[in-house]
Each structure stands twice: as structure tokens, then as C-alpha cells.
Design a protein around this motif. Structure first.
Motif, short mmCIF file in Angstrom:
data_model
loop_
_atom_site.label_atom_id
_atom_site.label_comp_id
_atom_site.label_asym_id
_atom_site.label_seq_id
_atom_site.Cartn_x
_atom_site.Cartn_y
_atom_site.Cartn_z
N MET A 23 11.57 1.47 -2.90
CA MET A 23 12.81 2.04 -3.47
C MET A 23 13.02 1.40 -4.84
SD MET A 23 16.70 1.88 -1.93
CE MET A 23 16.54 3.21 -0.76
N PHE A 79 17.25 11.72 -3.91
CA PHE A 79 18.04 10.68 -3.23
C PHE A 79 19.54 10.87 -3.49
CE2 PHE A 79 20.36 6.72 -3.29
CZ PHE A 79 20.07 6.19 -2.04
N ARG A 123 6.41 6.65 -2.13
CA ARG A 123 5.77 6.53 -0.82
C ARG A 123 4.25 6.68 -0.94
NH1 ARG A 123 9.69 8.12 3.50
NH2 ARG A 123 7.86 8.48 4.83
N LEU A 170 12.13 7.00 -4.60
CA LEU A 170 11.44 6.51 -3.40
C LEU A 170 9.95 6.81 -3.56
CD1 LEU A 170 13.98 7.65 -0.67
CD2 LEU A 170 13.67 5.36 -1.59
N CYS A 211 12.94 10.46 5.33
CA CYS A 211 13.77 9.28 5.63
C CYS A 211 13.95 9.13 7.14
CB CYS A 211 15.12 9.39 4.94
SG CYS A 211 15.06 9.16 3.15
N ILE A 243 12.56 -3.03 -2.05
CA ILE A 243 13.35 -2.56 -3.18
C ILE A 243 12.87 -3.33 -4.40
CG2 ILE A 243 15.66 -2.37 -4.18
CD1 ILE A 243 16.74 -2.36 -1.30
N TYR A 251 18.15 6.10 -7.13
CA TYR A 251 16.95 5.50 -6.56
C TYR A 251 15.81 6.52 -6.53
CZ TYR A 251 19.60 1.47 -4.77
OH TYR A 251 20.37 0.34 -4.65
N ALA A 254 12.98 2.06 3.41
CA ALA A 254 12.14 1.51 2.34
C ALA A 254 11.53 0.20 2.79
CB ALA A 254 12.95 1.31 1.07
N CYS A 266 6.92 2.40 1.48
CA CYS A 266 7.85 3.02 0.54
C CYS A 266 8.52 1.96 -0.31
CB CYS A 266 8.92 3.83 1.29
SG CYS A 266 10.13 4.60 0.19
N THR A 270 15.22 -2.87 5.51
CA THR A 270 14.36 -3.29 4.40
C THR A 270 14.29 -4.80 4.37
OG1 THR A 270 14.93 -1.32 3.11
CG2 THR A 270 14.02 -3.18 1.91
N THR A 282 13.31 -7.62 -1.17
CA THR A 282 13.87 -7.16 -2.44
C THR A 282 13.25 -7.97 -3.57
OG1 THR A 282 15.78 -8.67 -2.42
CG2 THR A 282 16.04 -6.55 -1.33
#
Length: 469
Positions: free
Chosen positions: A295, A352, A320, A318, A210, A380, A316, A377, A293, A422, A425
Motif C-alpha cells: 500500500m 481505493f 499487488r 495498492l 481486498c 505500507i 493509496y 496489504a 501487496c 498489516t 510500515t
């Protein structure tokens, strides 16, 4: 539907001795990661055909709020001076009414100050034939599933108010289940290794990743939507969503393609998003060596501990990948399939949630600095499926459309919160047996045309699978 302004909805008196309630680990995270320019709020819209009865809608809302006390609470000093859920001094929920083309006015912006205001706002825009109900929830108050449980109860009470009650009753409100959400959300015992000792290695590894950061969605060159595009874009005003959908026939074709490729629909869509992100950043001259990434919210509700009130039971994952991996290939498909299977079995002990629990004792300024120092991220992505299947009590349907009294729900959709760093979404829906994808790009970096351009790219990437089949 009359557009005369009725008085605000006064919430009935709530049960005694429920508050104060301690915050869960995730709720605390939603409070300290909340900021005015990137509020931890999300929007849900439902479209209803029929003449919405305002008095019945308001009366149904008042009864519904009795079953969802966190939507009548604020965060403030409680037990031992710690932040807790406490009863809001003013728990009224005003429904803002307007004609179909009336904009949603937010004089103080999208942020909800959960320390002063309850985490729910409602607007209705419509006439005697069609209404759009827009709801904004603070994510500390509930997650997406909790929001849909609230909506289902609201429609259940509305049907009763207009004289068409639902045969199946709603379960009684369970205060103990609401209190138990804290342990059901995060149990430190889940993070012990086979010898019974705490295993912090996955959490440390995630913390390092992160802090290293990932690459954000690139801001595009100016572009106009494609001629004849089927998308709808409303990013110029709240809630600023852009969407596209695949009809039932095309959706069946996509599922068939996924089966041939050994993918679930969710895996297929995640794979197409990763490919699209890489191509988008490369086309816009912003492709870097940093990972992409995604999320992904994961539901923590269990059958034996099912909670029938709006709350947070989510964590969450993640996901990657290096840019070199974000290309159409069997290796990408295989790795996603294996990761998704692993996440399904380990969702109660995600690194997370443990990282958030580790940061919890530190001051808010330090937690914000750690969280916002790098982009955590690129996007999302929430796969909601059919939101109406999250309703506590099923409502009748007519030709795939849910009925509540004199109203037919023609659509329901929304997007997750936009956190700092981020820029994208996404929510995935399957109501009406169609596949609908809603997205929002960061309004601080993208205008409506640019958001539409990314939606065009993602839609084309998904549709290309059918052409290749």
C-alpha cells in the motif's frame, strides 16, 4: 536545556466561523478504521543540535497552531448531525519534557480518541546540546506532508522567537483552501469514462481483491541482530522505529544501479521489498499462494490548489504481485515501471478512494468488518524524500543541515500508521543526501530483535545490488 516543567501551551484563539468543517472521504476513512489496538496515528521525530530555548519553542508552537486548525479540532456532530470537524473544548497542546534517557510514557496507549482529543501529541527529550522531538499525529487530522508543513512553520516561528528571523515570510492562512480540500481529495467526476458515465469496474475489481486478501509478513523464528549491525532499533518503546541508512556515496551508487536497470530509486526499493518479502516468508515457512501487496500513499496536492496548512490530500495505490513474480527479474522491473508511470497519471482517480467513498454511507461496524476481514496489504510504504522540502517556506542550511535560529536539524524521520492485518510500515527519507529507511513491524507479533532481523534482511537485499554492479 533546563528540565523544569513549564505550563502547557495554550493555543491562541482561532478564527471565527471556520468550524464546523465537513470531513473529506479520506478523513472519514481514517476515523472509522481507527481502533485502540491499531490506531490511525503516525509518529515523526526530529533531532536538533543546540540549546533548545523552551520558552521560544512553546511560543512558536502557539503561533504555529493558528495556521493549522485541524490540529486543534475534534470530530463530532456538526452540519445536519453528521460527523464534522468542530472546535475542541480543550485545544491545549502540552509539550512533555524530559532528560535524554527518559522514556515516552503513554498511560492510555498509543491511540488518540479523535472524538475527545486533538490529533497531536509532543514530547521533547534532551539537554543543552541535543534534543529529540517526538510528535504523534492522528491521520484524520493530517497526512505526512501536512505534518511536515506544520513542523516547518514551527521552526520558522522558533527562529523568529530567538531573534534570527527567516527572510522569506510565511503565506497567509487560507481558510478557503482548507475547505476546498474535500473536492481536491475526491471528485466523483474523475471516475467517469470517456462517454461521461460513471465507471465502477476498477472499484469493483479492487473490492473483490481486498476481500480475497493477501499474505501478511510472516512472524519469524527467534533471532538476534547480526554482530556489527549499523541499524538502530527502539521497538521496545514508543514510537518503536527501526532504521538503517546508506551514506551519500552509497546512495549515489544505488541511483546509478537504478539508472542502469531502467528504474527510479523508488521503483528499485519497491522491487527489493517485494523480493525480500517473498524470501522472508519462505525462509520462515509461511509462504502461501496469496498475493503480496504494498500500500503506497500518493500525494494529491496540485500546484494550482496548493494548501499551506496541515490536512489530508492523499490516496493509496495498492501494488499487488503473485509470489512467483516476486523474484529478481527484468519482468518484475518492467511491470513496476509501467505501473508506477500509470499511477502517476491516474492518482486523482484511484480505485481505493472510490471504494472508500462507496463504503462511506454504511455503518461503522460494517465498514470495519469489510476492511479487517482479510489482510489488505502486506506492507505500507511511504516515500517521503526530503521532508524539509515539504516546508511551506525554505529555511537556511549549513552543510546540508537545516538551521532554525540556534538549532541545527541533524535528522528527521518517522513511520506510517499500522493498520489491522498489516504487519509492516516503512518510510523512505533522503535528508542530508543520505538514504534512510525507517520501519516498524507490528508490535503485537514482532519483538525488537525480530524487527531488527527483518531490517537486516531488507538492508542486505538493497546492498546486494551494489555488489552485483
Amino acid at each position: 536545556m533546563s528540565i523544569a516543567e513549564p505550563p502547557p501551551t495554550a493555543a491562541p484563539t482561532r478564527r471565527p466561523r471556520l468550524f464546523p468543517l465537513n470531513l473529506s472521504v479520506f478523513e472519514d476513512y481514517m476515523v472509522w478504521d481507527d481502533r485502540s489496538e491499531y490506531p490511525m496515528t503516525f509518529a515523526v521525530q526530529m533531532e536538533l543540535n543546540g540549546d533548545l530555548n523552551r520558552d521560544a519553542f512553546r511560543a512558536a508552537l502557539a503561533k504555529t497552531l493558528l495556521r493549522h486548525p485541524l490540529l486543534q479540532a475534534i470530530v463530532g456532530p456538526g452540519k445536519g448531525g453528521r460527523d464534522c470537524w468542530i472546535a475542541a473544548p480543550d485545544s491545549q497542546v502540552e509539550i512533555n519534557w524530559g532528560c535524554p534517557d527518559a522514556a515516552i510514557d503513554l498511560p492510555t496507549g498509543e491511540a488518540i480518541d479523535i472524538r475527545k482529543q486533538i490529533g497531536l501529541r509532543i514530547w521533547v527529550r534532551g539537554d543543552q546540546e541535543h534534543s529529540v522531538v517526538t510528535m504523534q499525529f492522528h491521520h484524520a487530522s493530517c497526512d505526512g506532508i501536512g505534518a511536515y508543513q506544520f513542523i516547518g512553520d514551527w521552526l520558522w516561528f522558533y527562529a523568529s522567537e530567538v531573534g534570527v528571523p527567516i527572510d522569506q515570510p510565511l503565506p497567509e492562512f487560507d481558510a478557503q483552501a482548507l475547505r476546498a480540500r474535500i473536492k481536491n481529495s475526491y471528485d466523483v467526476a474523475n471516475y467517469n469514462d470517456d462517454s461521461g458515465k460513471f465507471d465502477g469496474k476498477p472499484t469493483r475489481e479492487l473490492g473483490i481483491k481486498c476481500l480475497a486478501g493477501v499474505q501478511p509478513l510472516a512472524k519469524p523464528k527467534p533471532a538476534e541482530p547480526k554482530t556489527g549491525s549499523t541499524q538502530t532499533a527502539t521497538t521496545g518503546s514508543f514510537p518503536g522505529m527501526c532504521s538503517f541508512e546508506f551514506d551519500a556515496k552509497t546512495y549515489r551508487e544505488l541511483r546509478r544501479v537504478g539508472e542502469v536497470r531502467g528504474q527510479s530509486t523508488n521503483e528499485l526499493l519497491i522491487e527489493r521489498l517485494l523480493v525480500t518479502l517473498r524470501n522472508w516468508n519462505e525462509d520462515n515457512g509461511r509462504l502461501s499462494r496469496k498475493d503480496f501487496c504494498i500500500m503506497m500513499p500518493m500525494d494529491l496536492r496540485e500546484i494550482q490548489s496548493r494548501i499551506a496548512t496541515a490536512a489530508n490530500l492523499v490516496t493509496y495505490a495498492l501494488i499487488r504481485r503473485k509470489p512467483s513474480q516476486c523474484v529478481e527479474s527484468e519482468s518484475l522491473n518492467d511491470s513496476l515501471r509501467e505501473e508506477m508511470l500509470s499511477l502517476k497519471h491516474t492518482r486523482q482517480r484511484t480505485p481505493f478512494m472510490n471504494l472508500v467513498a462507496f463504503l462511506r454511507p454504511y455503518p461503522a461496524w460494517l465498514k470495519r468488518w469489510i476492511a479487517s476481514r482479510r489482510c489488505m496489504a502486506t506492507a505500507i510504504v511511504s516515500n517521503t524524500g526530503d521532508p524539509t522540502k515539504r516546508f511551506i517556506t525554505p529555511l537556511p542550511r549549513e552543510k546540508q543541515l537545516l538551521r532554525a535560529g540556534n538549532l541545527l536539524m541533524t535528522d528527521i524521520y518517522g513511520v506510517p500508521p499500522m493498520r489491522s492485518g498489516t504487519r509492516l510500515t516503512i518510510s523512505i527519507f533522503t535528508y542530508r543526501r543520505v538514504l534512510k529507511i525507517c520501519l516498524r513491524c507490528d508490535p503485537h507479533h514482532f519483538n525488537a530483535a525480530q524487527t531488527q532481523s527483518f531490517a537486516d534482511s531488507l538492508e542486505a537485499s538493497i546492498a546486494s545490488l551494489i555488489k552485483k554492479a
